[in-house]
Design a protein around this motif. Structure first.
Motif, PDB file in Angstrom:
ATOM      1  N   SER A   1       2.936   4.539   5.539  1.00 53.72           N
ATOM      2  CA  SER A   1       2.281   4.424   6.846  1.00 53.72           C
ATOM      3  C   SER A   1       3.269   4.677   7.981  1.00 53.72           C
ATOM      4  O   SER A   1       2.882   5.118   9.060  1.00 53.72           O
TER       5      SER A   1
ATOM      6  N   GLN B   1       0.832  -1.206   0.000  1.00 61.97           N
ATOM      7  CA  GLN B   1       0.000   0.000   0.000  1.00 61.97           C
ATOM      8  C   GLN B   1       0.866   1.255   0.000  1.00 61.97           C
ATOM      9  O   GLN B   1       0.546   2.249  -0.674  1.00 61.97           O
ATOM     10  N   ASP B   2       1.967   1.229   0.750  1.00 61.55           N
ATOM     11  CA  ASP B   2       2.894   2.367   0.743  1.00 61.55           C
ATOM     12  C   ASP B   2       3.450   2.603  -0.658  1.00 61.55           C
ATOM     13  O   ASP B   2       3.580   3.751  -1.102  1.00 61.55           O
TER      14      ASP B   2
ATOM     15  N   ASP C   1       2.012   1.726  -3.504  1.00 57.78           N
ATOM     16  CA  ASP C   1       0.935   2.183  -4.389  1.00 57.78           C
ATOM     17  C   ASP C   1       0.690   3.686  -4.264  1.00 57.78           C
ATOM     18  O   ASP C   1       0.302   4.356  -5.232  1.00 57.78           O
ATOM     19  N   LYS C   2       0.933   4.220  -3.070  1.00 56.19           N
ATOM     20  CA  LYS C   2       0.729   5.651  -2.850  1.00 56.19           C
ATOM     21  C   LYS C   2       1.945   6.479  -3.257  1.00 56.19           C
ATOM     22  O   LYS C   2       1.886   7.716  -3.233  1.00 56.19           O
TER      23      LYS C   2
END
Length: 667
Positions: free
Chosen positions: A229, A209-210, A212-213
């Motif tokens: 995060s 997720q990190d 992807d951002k």
């Protein structure tokens, strides 16, 4: 389910022992539980409609049946170590990348989904499961043309499980190219945030997720973390290739969970089934959290390392077993101690190779293997022992062919200070013996084929390696060790750093974007190196790359080596040119005529190892002995011009290993 008290006692019992005593304890307990000791609970297999569960009282593993994908691993109070938000087929699985050679754009991923389950062994001391998928012509366009046999083994008292695979092609099957084969485990990212690849390479990692951002960089694998995060990671570059390792060093890696303190480790006890030899680089663990066992790939080599099957060629190979190790400590102990424990386990697994418990006739036991020994010496300027040489057995070929070998098995060792070597546990078969010695160019190959029989012990006697040399050394640049590590590695762009390598000197080449630092250091004129004045550790850039002239436009560069000759001897001089890497490159050499239409020498277009982009300090090894007629040289000042002519990409270029000018011999 297992009694929790038994599980907890087992884990704490081992973690409170010193490393030395733990080794003795494990060896003793292995001896006992292999005889049916009641020290540990028996292994139990539970079969259900669409999955099986194997439980040995320390952990349990759930495998989808008949697919053969691992969906859950329960250990030390964690219901599932794997990421159960992923699809069941995307947690723990085998896969291969392959293509139809008649279609160059045809690249496919096959997760090798099993079609039926065979229970090979099921008793209180061991469970071995086989998930098979036979290939038929009806599946030609859907699956890679291989018979697949994926195996999982759980032993009594073992804090982990083994996996190996048997891939087979029968005669007459269609042509296919296979580029990569591996095991993948995707862990629970809320638990596993700390990754360890070696003693020096350990850190808190970002999640998928990190990434992807984040901001994509020059290629998909590299991402600038903008909103991680963990705020401490903001502004760092993450790229899975920054954690690559050479086969010889890629023995244990994995992840640590701090609460509860649990480790998940991939242990590879032997390299015999990996491709490309001992210094072939490949992936380990990376952000996700993901842990890999890479059996073969084209990484740091190019498609030449892929397996190309033509004209109905039959083939069979066993990959593994590898050991997936689980460990834990009490909450009073440091979770980081799990890494030290994993290294101890790795040594124990390595010393136990070849294993005695896999139940396949395709996996030979220790007594079914052979041994090859001998002594290697160097005859160069003087006679010397080949100290710390790499000596290996690989399928018959030509000098250096083991670098691009994937279909067969390889067995490598290092010589002692007097050049003695012993290659143990060699599978029966036909081999050539290859060797190369740090400090010398070229390599040795024993010309006759060596036939290793079951139980054979072959002494090769004294072997003499004569490295390429046509005359005495005039000058040299670098150290012939097949890497560019001794040359100047610049500081990275401060906005594109991985802090893990900020304070390291031995692996600072793993920073992102170093190719563009050449332009920063040499914005208008290229590198000039003066023999006898310059220092290659500070004045020779680690990679001969292109210059960025703006708007993502790259142009070729020419490096100059200035040197003096007191006189010029009639006869042929020699340039010994050793390259540590080449990617879509053409290196041309001129002497005293930078603008000459025809170069003295050209490599032509070579290399696809991509080591510049993937933060490797070497790829495949290239060696050229270049004849220089004395009339090209002059007494006094001379200039050697090295031009990398392919200028369209930031990643086209070469890494030098070593350059030497030799004068004609005086008889």
């Amino acid at each position: 389910m297992r009694p929790k008290l038994v599980l907890r006692f087992t884990c704490e019992k081992q973690s409170t022992l010193s490393l030395e005593n733990r080794q003795k304890y494990n060896l003793w307990s292995e001896k006992n539980h292999s005889r049916g000791s009641v020290l540990y609970p028996p292994v139990q297999l539970h079969k259900y409609d669409d999955h099986v569960v194997v439980d040995n009282g320390i952990f349990s593993i759930t495998i989808a049946s008949p697919e053969g994908t691992v969906t859950s691993i329960s250990y030390n109070g964690i219901d599932n170590i794997l990421n159960d938000r992923n699809e069941k087929s995307d947690r723990g699985y085998w896969d291969v990348n392959w293509s139809d050679p008649s279609n160059l754009k045809d690249g496919r991923l096959d997760k090798l989904t099993g079609k039926y389950l065979d229970v090979i062994v099921n008793n209180e001391n061991q469970v071995e499961l086989s998930f098979k998928r036979p290939w038929t012509f009806a599946q030609e366009k859907n699956h890679v043309s291989l018979n697949i046999d994926k195996r999982f083994i759980v032993l009594r008292g073992s804090s982990g499980f083994y996996s190996y695979g048997i891939f087979e092609r029968l005669r007459g099957w269609p042509d296919v190219d296979i580029y990569q084969g591996r095991i993948v485990f995707k862990l629970e990212d809320k638990l596993f945030r700390y990754m360890a690849v070696s003693d020096q390479r350990q850190r808190v990692m970002p999640t998928f997720q990190d990434r992807d951002k984040g901001k994509p960089l020059a290629f998909p694998e590299a991402v600038l973390l903008t909103h991680p995060s963990n705020s401490l990671l903001r502004g760092e570059v993450d790229d899975k290739y920054q954690y690559s390792s050479e086969n010889k060093d890629n023995r244990v890696h994995g992840w640590i969970c701090s609460d509860p303190p649990v480790g998940f480790w991939m242990i590879t006890p032997s390299n015999e089934f990996r491709n490309g030899g001992p210094v072939k680089q490949d992936l380990t663990s990376h952000a996700g959290p993901v842990t890999l066992s890479m059996f073969f790939s084209t990484h740091y080599a190019g498609t030449d390392l892929g397996m190309k099957f033509r004209d109905g060629e039959p083939w069979k190979k066993v990959f593994g077993p590898v050991f997936i190790y689980l460990n834990s400590v009490t909450t009073e102990d440091s979770p980081l101690s799990l890494w030290d424990d994993a290294k101890v386990e790795m040594e124990m697994q390595t010393n136990s190779w070849p294993y005695h418990f896999p139940n396949s006739s395709d996996y030979p036991r220790a007594h079914q293997r052979g041994l090859v020994s001998g002594q290697l010496v160097i005859r160069d300027v003087v006679l010397a022992f080949a100290d710390s040489a790499f000596v290996g057995l690989a399928p018959p070929g030509t000098i250096g062919s083991w670098q691009e070998e994937s279909k067969g098995y390889q067995f490598w060792t290092r010589t002692d200070e007097k050049g003695y070597f012993e290659i143990e546990n060699v599978r029966p078969g036909y081999y050539h013996l290859y060797a190369w010695v740090p400090g010398y160019i070229g390599e040795y190959m024993y010309r006759s084929i060596i036939y290793v029989l079951q139980g054979s012990r072959i002494n090769m006697g004294l072997l003499i390696h004569k490295p390429p040399r046509n005359g005495p050394t005039v000058w040299e640049i670098g150290v012939p060790d097949r890497t560019a590590a001794e040359f100047y590695v610049p500081e990275p762009n401060p906005t594109l750093m991985n802090q893990l390598y900020a304070s390291q000197t031995t692996e600072s080449f793993r920073q992102y974007g170093l190719w563009d630092r050449y332009t920063d250091l040499y914005p208008d004129q290229d590198l000039v190196y003066t023999v006898g004045v310059s220092d290659y550790a500070s004045d020779w850039f680690f990679a001969h790359v292109n210059r960025n002239v703006g708007n993502m436009t790259y142009v070729p560069t020419t490096w100059t080596v200035l040197f003096d000759l007191e006189d010029v001897i009639t006869g042929n001089y020699t340039i010994q040119l050793a390259l540590a890497s080449a990617t879509a490159a053409e290196l041309q050499i001129r002497i005293n005529d930078v603008g000459g239409v025809s170069p003295l020498f050209t490599t032509k277009l070579i290399g696809r190892d991509n080591a510049i982009a993937r933060h490797g300090i070497h790829g495949l090894y290239w060696l050229y002995s270049i004849n220089v007629v004395h009339s090209h040289l002059r007494a006094g000042k001379n200039a050697l011009y090295l031009t990398q002519t392919r200028g369209s990409s930031p990643f086209s270029g070469v890494m030098y290993d070593y350059i030497r000018l030799e004068r004609p011999p005086r008889y």
